[in-house]
Design a protein around this motif. Structure first.
Motif, PDB file in Angstrom:
ATOM      1  N   VAL A 506       0.857  -1.180   0.000  1.00 22.73           N
ATOM      2  CA  VAL A 506       0.000   0.000   0.000  1.00 22.73           C
ATOM      3  C   VAL A 506       0.897   1.236   0.000  1.00 22.73           C
ATOM      4  CG1 VAL A 506      -1.816   1.256   1.211  1.00 22.73           C
ATOM      5  CG2 VAL A 506      -1.779  -1.249   1.282  1.00 22.73           C
ATOM      6  N   ASP A 507       0.832   2.009  -1.088  1.00 22.93           N
ATOM      7  CA  ASP A 507       1.686   3.199  -1.233  1.00 22.93           C
ATOM      8  C   ASP A 507       3.152   2.862  -1.010  1.00 22.93           C
ATOM      9  OD1 ASP A 507      -0.410   4.851  -1.889  1.00 22.93           O
ATOM     10  OD2 ASP A 507      -0.767   5.499   0.174  1.00 22.93           O
ATOM     11  N   GLY A 508       3.564   1.711  -1.545  1.00 19.58           N
ATOM     12  CA  GLY A 508       4.962   1.315  -1.468  1.00 19.58           C
ATOM     13  C   GLY A 508       5.357   0.636  -0.175  1.00 19.58           C
ATOM     14  N   THR A 509       4.423   0.482   0.760  1.00 21.37           N
ATOM     15  CA  THR A 509       4.728  -0.152   2.047  1.00 21.37           C
ATOM     16  C   THR A 509       4.032  -1.505   2.153  1.00 21.37           C
ATOM     17  OG1 THR A 509       4.904   2.025   3.093  1.00 21.37           O
ATOM     18  CG2 THR A 509       4.590   0.116   4.550  1.00 21.37           C
ATOM     19  N   ALA A 510       4.757  -2.517   2.577  1.00 20.49           N
ATOM     20  CA  ALA A 510       4.172  -3.843   2.756  1.00 20.49           C
ATOM     21  C   ALA A 510       3.279  -3.848   3.983  1.00 20.49           C
ATOM     22  CB  ALA A 510       5.269  -4.893   2.888  1.00 20.49           C
ATOM     23  N   CYS A 511       2.046  -4.334   3.809  1.00 21.54           N
ATOM     24  CA  CYS A 511       1.081  -4.345   4.912  1.00 21.54           C
ATOM     25  C   CYS A 511       0.415  -5.709   4.998  1.00 21.54           C
ATOM     26  CB  CYS A 511       0.001  -3.281   4.701  1.00 21.54           C
ATOM     27  SG  CYS A 511       0.613  -1.586   4.664  1.00 21.54           S
ATOM     28  N   ALA A 512       0.004  -6.058   6.211  1.00 24.05           N
ATOM     29  CA  ALA A 512      -0.735  -7.302   6.412  1.00 24.05           C
ATOM     30  C   ALA A 512      -1.797  -7.081   7.466  1.00 24.05           C
ATOM     31  CB  ALA A 512       0.207  -8.433   6.837  1.00 24.05           C
ATOM     32  N   TRP A 513      -2.892  -7.790   7.355  1.00 21.73           N
ATOM     33  CA  TRP A 513      -3.990  -7.692   8.321  1.00 21.73           C
ATOM     34  C   TRP A 513      -3.552  -8.359   9.614  1.00 21.73           C
ATOM     35  CZ3 TRP A 513      -8.484  -5.061   8.052  1.00 21.73           C
ATOM     36  CH2 TRP A 513      -9.481  -5.349   8.985  1.00 21.73           C
ATOM     37  N   LEU A 514      -3.635  -7.619  10.716  1.00 18.28           N
ATOM     38  CA  LEU A 514      -3.171  -8.147  11.989  1.00 18.28           C
ATOM     39  C   LEU A 514      -4.046  -7.604  13.109  1.00 18.28           C
ATOM     40  CD1 LEU A 514      -0.953  -9.857  13.390  1.00 18.28           C
ATOM     41  CD2 LEU A 514       0.353  -7.723  13.653  1.00 18.28           C
ATOM     42  N   ASP A 515      -4.508  -8.505  13.975  1.00 15.10           N
ATOM     43  CA  ASP A 515      -5.334  -8.114  15.119  1.00 15.10           C
ATOM     44  C   ASP A 515      -6.535  -7.280  14.696  1.00 15.10           C
ATOM     45  OD1 ASP A 515      -3.647  -9.443  16.848  1.00 15.10           O
ATOM     46  OD2 ASP A 515      -2.354  -7.667  17.118  1.00 15.10           O
ATOM     47  N   GLY A 516      -7.158  -7.668  13.593  1.00 18.23           N
ATOM     48  CA  GLY A 516      -8.396  -7.033  13.159  1.00 18.23           C
ATOM     49  C   GLY A 516      -8.235  -5.717  12.456  1.00 18.23           C
ATOM     50  N   ALA A 517      -7.029  -5.366  12.011  1.00 16.63           N
ATOM     51  CA  ALA A 517      -6.849  -4.082  11.332  1.00 16.63           C
ATOM     52  C   ALA A 517      -5.562  -4.090  10.529  1.00 16.63           C
ATOM     53  CB  ALA A 517      -6.806  -2.940  12.363  1.00 16.63           C
ATOM     54  N   LEU A 518      -5.422  -3.095   9.626  1.00 12.00           N
ATOM     55  CA  LEU A 518      -4.163  -2.856   8.933  1.00 12.00           C
ATOM     56  C   LEU A 518      -3.298  -1.969   9.816  1.00 12.00           C
ATOM     57  CD1 LEU A 518      -5.316  -2.065   5.269  1.00 12.00           C
ATOM     58  CD2 LEU A 518      -4.044  -4.082   6.028  1.00 12.00           C
ATOM     59  N   PRO A 519      -2.000  -2.071   9.720  1.00 11.43           N
ATOM     60  CA  PRO A 519      -1.143  -1.178  10.518  1.00 11.43           C
ATOM     61  C   PRO A 519      -1.355   0.270  10.099  1.00 11.43           C
ATOM     62  CG  PRO A 519       0.140  -2.379   8.889  1.00 11.43           C
ATOM     63  CD  PRO A 519      -1.221  -2.993   8.877  1.00 11.43           C
ATOM     64  N   PRO A 520      -1.255   1.213  11.010  1.00 11.71           N
ATOM     65  CA  PRO A 520      -1.472   2.636  10.678  1.00 11.71           C
ATOM     66  C   PRO A 520      -0.385   3.147   9.727  1.00 11.71           C
ATOM     67  CG  PRO A 520      -0.623   2.400  12.920  1.00 11.71           C
ATOM     68  CD  PRO A 520      -0.918   1.023  12.438  1.00 11.71           C
TER      69      PRO A 520
END
Length: 520
Positions: A506-520
């Motif tokens: 997302v916008d060049g940053t790797a993200c994963a769903w964790l604890d019910g949300a995406l990292p800020p």
């Protein structure tokens, strides 16, 4: 009795001895031994004396032998088919034809019945000339020809070369029944059409009805109209007539019956047949019924759309494309008609089935039809092909990713998606978990339970399809706007169950769903 080490000589000697005794079972057994010794080739010079002796038998003895061979053939039907059993049945069929060949004109009634019965148990009739003669005698005598025999003549006419035009003419003359019986869907359709037309006639005429009145009601007309379709994309004129016929029987009732018929396509045959020696007929759909099946699939979108309409057409595509050894996909024209039917259905269910099929179908002709159907729908909505596939994924009643609660009176079931599998937990009226649907649900909510089970099966198929689709999007380096990605992928009740187990950029940053949300 002479003994010898040669298998044929031994078998021939036993047959001659059996013929002397006149014991039918002994002759049938000895005949089978001779047939095995010569590999079924009764043109072999060694067997001519035996054959001549057979043909010299009294007509009543020969009739009894044919009856005995018929009984042996029927005894070889088993719930589990094997190649050995198939070969033995085929050999007995040919033996029966050999024994009855050249029988004098006007054979005994018993012989005709046995031979016709045997013909009705063959995928392709072994002796077409004999079939013409026997069926001609039945018609001349004013007796109805057994429907199974009619089906055999029709299949044979569709498979033979032009020089057997007499059989083609005979098949064309045998107009009843409307479908060839022996398939679960055709049997149900024939029974329904007869019962529903009789019901309409009773309602119309009441006590004035002629008990000898013939067929030809609106349901029969609807079934006949199905045969008249000439391609997977029907003409406007064919559709207008189809709509009028559906209105005549009642649109909702037409939808119910057609859906029921199509749901039975692909079931095991209700009348098992002896396959041809080259394997033709093993597991195939009856070729005579295919045009009607194509037309019925195209009639369904003319009736009111329901979720099960899309489901049954989707299953029909896969059943029609099931491969048969030596043939390949058995009914591509039927599959293509079902695709066209899905494209004509209103609502998201038809679109969803098209999307699932694109991940499961490999036959090039049908893949092309699927692609065209999705592109046409995308163009009509002003979207791209990939976008229409995303919007086609239904939620299957889940209000959040991977979870659904369905109530059946005071009982309920909780559905939870775990990976690519679906787990169900049932609770009775007291709220206690139980292993299966409570008796009250099965008794009072049978239709709703049936629909729920069908949706769960579709959901499982769609889970696999969406997992494969997301794999393809990765290889295609697909990108989304954030809002569309959240709505169609990450937060979608079904797709989200797969998407939330992946790593996204997302916008060049790797993200994963964790604890019910995406990292800020």
């Amino acid at each position: 009795m002479t003994t010898t080490t040669d298998p044929f000589d031994s078998a021939a000697a036993r047959l001659l001895d059996a013929l002397d005794t006149g014991h039918v079972d002994g002759i049938v057994g000895a005949l089978s031994e001779v047939d095995a010794a010569i590999g079924g080739d009764w043109s072999d010079e060694r067997v001519q004396p035996v054959r001549e002796r057979l043909l010299e038998l009294h007509r009543n003895t020969r009739a009894a032998l044919v009856a005995g061979l018929v009984q042996w053939t029927l005894m070889l039907w088993r719930p589990v088919e094997t190649e050995r059993i198939r070969r033995e049945r085929t050999a007995l069929i040919h033996l029966a034809a050999t024994v009855s060949r050249g029988f004098p004109p006007g054979p005994a009634r018993e012989l005709r019945e046995d031979r016709l019965h045997l013909m009705g148990r063959q995928w392709l009739i072994t002796d077409l000339h004999e079939a013409e003669a026997l069926i001609g005698e039945e018609i001349a005598a004013g007796r109805p020809v057994d429907a199974a025999v009619v089906a055999g003549v029709r299949r044979s006419a569709l498979s033979i070369r032009p020089h057997h035009s007499a059989v083609v003419d005979l098949a064309a003359a045998l107009t009843e029944p409307l479908l060839s019986p022996g398939e679960a869907w055709a049997d149900r359709a024939l029974a329904d059409v007869a019962a529903l037309d009789a019901e309409l006639l009773d309602a119309r005429l009441g006590s004035r009805r002629d008990p000898a009145g013939g067929a030809g009601g609106p349901w029969a007309a609807l079934l006949k109209h199905a045969f008249e379709v000439k391609s997977a994309k029907p003409t406007a004129r064919w559709e207008r007539t189809g709509r009028a016929l559906i209105d005549a029987v009642g649109p909702e009732r037409a939808r119910e019956r057609i859906t029921e018929w199509l749901s039975l396509v692909g079931r095991p045959r209700t009348l098992e047949l002896v396959a041809d020696p080259d394997g033709a007929g093993a597991g195939q759909l009856d070729p005579y019924n295919l045009d009607a099946l194509r037309g019925i699939a195209l009639l369904l979108p003319l009736a009111p759309a329901r979720p099960d309409s899309a489901r049954v057409l989707g299953r029909l595509v896969e059943s029609a494309l099931r491969k048969v050894p030596g043939i390949g996909p058995q009914a591509p024209k039927v599959a293509n008609a079902a695709v066209h039917g899905l494209a004509r259905l209103d609502g998201e269910e038809g679109l969803a089935q098209l999307a699932v099929l694109t991940t499961r179908v490999t036959y090039k002709g049908t893949v092309k039809e699927l692609d065209k159907a999705l592109r046409d729908r995308a163009a009509a909505l002003g979207l791209g092909r990939a976008e229409i596939e995303e919007l086609a994924v239904p939620s299957y009643g889940m209000t959040e990713p991977g979870r659904r609660v369905e109530h059946f009176g005071d009982a309920r079931v909780e559905l939870l998606v775990e990976g690519t599998r679906v787990r169900q937990t049932w609770y009775n009226e007291a709220g206690r978990p139980v292993k299966s649907p409570p008796a009250s649900v099965r008794r009072e909510h049978a239709d709703g339970l049936k629909e729920f089970k069908a949706e769960v099966k579709d959901l499982e198929k769609m889970l696999t399809a969406q997992s494969e689709r997301l794999d393809r999007q990765f290889l295609a380096r697909r990108s989304w706007r954030y809002g569309a990605w959240r709505a169609r992928i990450l937060d979608h009740p079904l797709v989200g169950t797969v998407a939330r187990r992946l790593i996204w950029t997302v916008d060049g940053t790797a993200c994963a769903w964790l604890d019910g949300a995406l990292p800020p």
